[in-house]
Design a protein around this motif. Structure first.
Motif, PDB file in Angstrom:
ATOM      1  N   ARG A  70      13.834  44.290  -0.581  1.00 45.66           N
ATOM      2  CA  ARG A  70      12.407  44.538  -0.809  1.00 45.66           C
ATOM      3  C   ARG A  70      12.119  44.769  -2.295  1.00 45.66           C
ATOM      4  O   ARG A  70      11.013  44.536  -2.758  1.00 45.66           O
ATOM      5  CB  ARG A  70      11.933  45.743  -0.002  1.00 45.66           C
ATOM      6  CG  ARG A  70      12.022  45.526   1.499  1.00 45.66           C
ATOM      7  CD  ARG A  70      11.698  46.746   2.308  1.00 45.66           C
ATOM      8  NE  ARG A  70      10.350  47.002   2.745  1.00 45.66           N
ATOM      9  CZ  ARG A  70       9.462  46.130   3.174  1.00 45.66           C
ATOM     10  NH1 ARG A  70       9.734  44.868   3.155  1.00 45.66           N
ATOM     11  NH2 ARG A  70       8.279  46.489   3.583  1.00 45.66           N
ATOM     12  N   LEU A  71      13.115  45.239  -3.020  1.00 47.23           N
ATOM     13  CA  LEU A  71      12.940  45.562  -4.437  1.00 47.23           C
ATOM     14  C   LEU A  71      13.507  44.502  -5.368  1.00 47.23           C
ATOM     15  O   LEU A  71      13.355  44.606  -6.575  1.00 47.23           O
ATOM     16  CB  LEU A  71      13.640  46.894  -4.738  1.00 47.23           C
ATOM     17  CG  LEU A  71      13.261  48.070  -3.846  1.00 47.23           C
ATOM     18  CD1 LEU A  71      14.152  49.266  -4.137  1.00 47.23           C
ATOM     19  CD2 LEU A  71      11.801  48.417  -4.012  1.00 47.23           C
ATOM     20  N   SER A  72      14.174  43.496  -4.818  1.00 46.90           N
ATOM     21  CA  SER A  72      14.938  42.542  -5.625  1.00 46.90           C
ATOM     22  C   SER A  72      14.159  41.275  -5.946  1.00 46.90           C
ATOM     23  O   SER A  72      13.429  40.761  -5.111  1.00 46.90           O
ATOM     24  CB  SER A  72      16.209  42.123  -4.876  1.00 46.90           C
ATOM     25  OG  SER A  72      17.024  43.241  -4.652  1.00 46.90           O
ATOM     26  N   VAL A  73      14.372  40.815  -7.151  1.00 48.18           N
ATOM     27  CA  VAL A  73      13.893  39.500  -7.551  1.00 48.18           C
ATOM     28  C   VAL A  73      15.140  38.711  -7.911  1.00 48.18           C
ATOM     29  O   VAL A  73      15.824  39.025  -8.888  1.00 48.18           O
ATOM     30  CB  VAL A  73      12.925  39.566  -8.750  1.00 48.18           C
ATOM     31  CG1 VAL A  73      12.532  38.180  -9.197  1.00 48.18           C
ATOM     32  CG2 VAL A  73      11.693  40.387  -8.387  1.00 48.18           C
ATOM     33  N   ASN A  74      15.461  37.729  -7.100  1.00 49.91           N
ATOM     34  CA  ASN A  74      16.648  36.910  -7.363  1.00 49.91           C
ATOM     35  C   ASN A  74      16.524  36.177  -8.682  1.00 49.91           C
ATOM     36  O   ASN A  74      15.447  35.693  -9.030  1.00 49.91           O
ATOM     37  CB  ASN A  74      16.831  35.875  -6.250  1.00 49.91           C
ATOM     38  CG  ASN A  74      17.256  36.481  -4.945  1.00 49.91           C
ATOM     39  OD1 ASN A  74      17.886  37.524  -4.921  1.00 49.91           O
ATOM     40  ND2 ASN A  74      16.921  35.830  -3.854  1.00 49.91           N
ATOM     41  N   ARG A  96       7.171  38.631  -3.396  1.00 50.36           N
ATOM     42  CA  ARG A  96       5.750  38.290  -3.361  1.00 50.36           C
ATOM     43  C   ARG A  96       5.109  38.499  -4.732  1.00 50.36           C
ATOM     44  O   ARG A  96       4.361  37.654  -5.224  1.00 50.36           O
ATOM     45  CB  ARG A  96       5.018  39.117  -2.304  1.00 50.36           C
ATOM     46  CG  ARG A  96       3.538  38.763  -2.197  1.00 50.36           C
ATOM     47  CD  ARG A  96       2.748  39.589  -1.176  1.00 50.36           C
ATOM     48  NE  ARG A  96       3.524  40.161  -0.114  1.00 50.36           N
ATOM     49  CZ  ARG A  96       3.860  41.455  -0.038  1.00 50.36           C
ATOM     50  NH1 ARG A  96       3.498  42.305  -1.003  1.00 50.36           N
ATOM     51  NH2 ARG A  96       4.569  41.910   0.987  1.00 50.36           N
ATOM     52  N   HIS A  97       5.415  39.643  -5.350  1.00 53.54           N
ATOM     53  CA  HIS A  97       4.856  39.927  -6.678  1.00 53.54           C
ATOM     54  C   HIS A  97       5.269  38.841  -7.679  1.00 53.54           C
ATOM     55  O   HIS A  97       4.445  38.367  -8.458  1.00 53.54           O
ATOM     56  CB  HIS A  97       5.312  41.310  -7.157  1.00 53.54           C
ATOM     57  CG  HIS A  97       4.836  41.641  -8.525  1.00 53.54           C
ATOM     58  ND1 HIS A  97       3.539  42.011  -8.791  1.00 53.54           N
ATOM     59  CD2 HIS A  97       5.471  41.624  -9.720  1.00 53.54           C
ATOM     60  CE1 HIS A  97       3.402  42.215 -10.087  1.00 53.54           C
ATOM     61  NE2 HIS A  97       4.561  41.994 -10.677  1.00 53.54           N
ATOM     62  N   PHE A  98       6.539  38.459  -7.647  1.00 55.41           N
ATOM     63  CA  PHE A  98       7.008  37.427  -8.576  1.00 55.41           C
ATOM     64  C   PHE A  98       6.251  36.115  -8.352  1.00 55.41           C
ATOM     65  O   PHE A  98       5.779  35.494  -9.306  1.00 55.41           O
ATOM     66  CB  PHE A  98       8.511  37.193  -8.435  1.00 55.41           C
ATOM     67  CG  PHE A  98       9.021  36.192  -9.435  1.00 55.41           C
ATOM     68  CD1 PHE A  98       9.463  36.612 -10.677  1.00 55.41           C
ATOM     69  CD2 PHE A  98       9.020  34.832  -9.159  1.00 55.41           C
ATOM     70  CE1 PHE A  98       9.900  35.686 -11.624  1.00 55.41           C
ATOM     71  CE2 PHE A  98       9.458  33.909 -10.093  1.00 55.41           C
ATOM     72  CZ  PHE A  98       9.901  34.335 -11.330  1.00 55.41           C
ATOM     73  N   VAL A  99       6.131  35.686  -7.110  1.00 54.40           N
ATOM     74  CA  VAL A  99       5.445  34.420  -6.815  1.00 54.40           C
ATOM     75  C   VAL A  99       3.988  34.494  -7.248  1.00 54.40           C
ATOM     76  O   VAL A  99       3.466  33.562  -7.872  1.00 54.40           O
ATOM     77  CB  VAL A  99       5.582  34.040  -5.321  1.00 54.40           C
ATOM     78  CG1 VAL A  99       4.682  32.857  -4.964  1.00 54.40           C
ATOM     79  CG2 VAL A  99       7.035  33.724  -4.992  1.00 54.40           C
ATOM     80  N   CYS A 107       5.027  32.832   0.484  1.00 52.18           N
ATOM     81  CA  CYS A 107       5.901  33.879   1.000  1.00 52.18           C
ATOM     82  C   CYS A 107       5.661  33.947   2.502  1.00 52.18           C
ATOM     83  O   CYS A 107       4.512  34.003   2.943  1.00 52.18           O
ATOM     84  CB  CYS A 107       5.573  35.220   0.352  1.00 52.18           C
ATOM     85  SG  CYS A 107       5.859  35.249  -1.427  1.00 52.18           S
ATOM     86  N   VAL A 108       6.738  33.934   3.264  1.00 52.29           N
ATOM     87  CA  VAL A 108       6.625  33.903   4.723  1.00 52.29           C
ATOM     88  C   VAL A 108       7.497  35.005   5.331  1.00 52.29           C
ATOM     89  O   VAL A 108       8.416  35.490   4.682  1.00 52.29           O
ATOM     90  CB  VAL A 108       7.029  32.523   5.278  1.00 52.29           C
ATOM     91  CG1 VAL A 108       6.144  31.432   4.691  1.00 52.29           C
ATOM     92  CG2 VAL A 108       8.484  32.207   5.001  1.00 52.29           C
ATOM     93  N   PRO A 109       7.212  35.377   6.589  1.00 53.42           N
ATOM     94  CA  PRO A 109       8.035  36.411   7.220  1.00 53.42           C
ATOM     95  C   PRO A 109       9.512  36.012   7.218  1.00 53.42           C
ATOM     96  O   PRO A 109       9.853  34.880   7.571  1.00 53.42           O
ATOM     97  CB  PRO A 109       7.491  36.470   8.654  1.00 53.42           C
ATOM     98  CG  PRO A 109       6.083  35.947   8.547  1.00 53.42           C
ATOM     99  CD  PRO A 109       6.135  34.900   7.467  1.00 53.42           C
ATOM    100  N   PRO A 110      10.394  36.921   6.807  1.00 51.80           N
ATOM    101  CA  PRO A 110      11.806  36.574   6.637  1.00 51.80           C
ATOM    102  C   PRO A 110      12.507  36.054   7.892  1.00 51.80           C
ATOM    103  O   PRO A 110      13.412  35.239   7.789  1.00 51.80           O
ATOM    104  CB  PRO A 110      12.461  37.872   6.172  1.00 51.80           C
ATOM    105  CG  PRO A 110      11.402  38.865   5.990  1.00 51.80           C
ATOM    106  CD  PRO A 110      10.106  38.296   6.440  1.00 51.80           C
ATOM    107  N   ALA A 111      12.117  36.503   9.052  1.00 53.52           N
ATOM    108  CA  ALA A 111      12.823  36.118  10.281  1.00 53.52           C
ATOM    109  C   ALA A 111      12.142  34.962  11.007  1.00 53.52           C
ATOM    110  O   ALA A 111      12.350  34.768  12.192  1.00 53.52           O
ATOM    111  CB  ALA A 111      12.937  37.322  11.209  1.00 53.52           C
TER     112      ALA A 111
END
Length: 185
Positions: A70-74, A96-99, A107-111
């Motif tokens: 949740r806190l990471s930006v790859n 989401r913030h980065f995008v 950004c879509v739901p991870p699952a």
């Protein structure tokens, strides 16, 4: 993707966090019938990433909502944005913030793999508008996210501080209170 957009080739780098993850992925690919539009690549050396990304139009990140995600930006987000790729990633706060700030994408739901596929097909379906937006975002990203803009000023300040406390002589720094912004035990 094999069902929704069989003409869209998906390149995936064979890098897994564990052997168990590799095994689960291999089993999932087998259950899916080894989709013909999925091409697995060996891990790519850092100096070859730009050449690989130059052949792509969309960068994909399937981060799951675990650990610090949740806190990471790859770092790949920076590569995608600077190289002019649209981004499809999990809807986690930092991603989401980065995008929203630096890239074009969804950004879509991870699952929800179906939502990842839909996001990709949406970007491809509106390719002209996607490309124009990505070109504008990439130019900004190359300026705003550059090493010179993000890291160099802080590094210069640290070096100036070290030279200042040592009377300008490298290797002769004397301890004094840390500047604001540096964590101290």
């Amino acid at each position: 993707m094999a069902q929704r957009a069989p003409d869209v080739e998906v390149l995936a780098v064979s890098r897994f966090p564990s052997e168990a993850a590799r095994r689960r992925f291999t089993e999932a690919v087998a259950r899916a019938g080894h989709p013909p539009n999925l091409r697995m690549l060996d891990p790519v050396p850092a100096h070859e990433v730009a050449d690989l990304l130059a052949t792509c139009g969309i960068g994909l990140s399937l981060m799951q909502d675990v650990g610090e995600a949740r806190l990471s930006v790859n770092s790949k987000f920076y590569e995608y944005a600077i190289m002019g790729l649209a981004v499809v990633t999990s809807d986690l706060p930092a991603a989401r913030h980065f995008v929203e700030e630096h890239a074009v994408g969804h950004c879509v739901p991870p699952a929800r793999p179906d939502r990842f596929a839909q996001a990709i097909t949406d970007l491809v379906a509106d390719a002209e508008a996607t490309c124009a937006a990505v070109d504008r975002a990439a130019a900004r990203a190359r300026d705003e996210l550059s090493w010179e803009r993000t890291c160099a000023p802080r590094l210069r300040a640290i070096v100036r501080h070290l030279l200042d406390v040592g009377g300008g002589l490298p290797g002769h720094a004397v301890p004094r209170p840390a500047p604001v912004g540096v964590d101290r035990p």
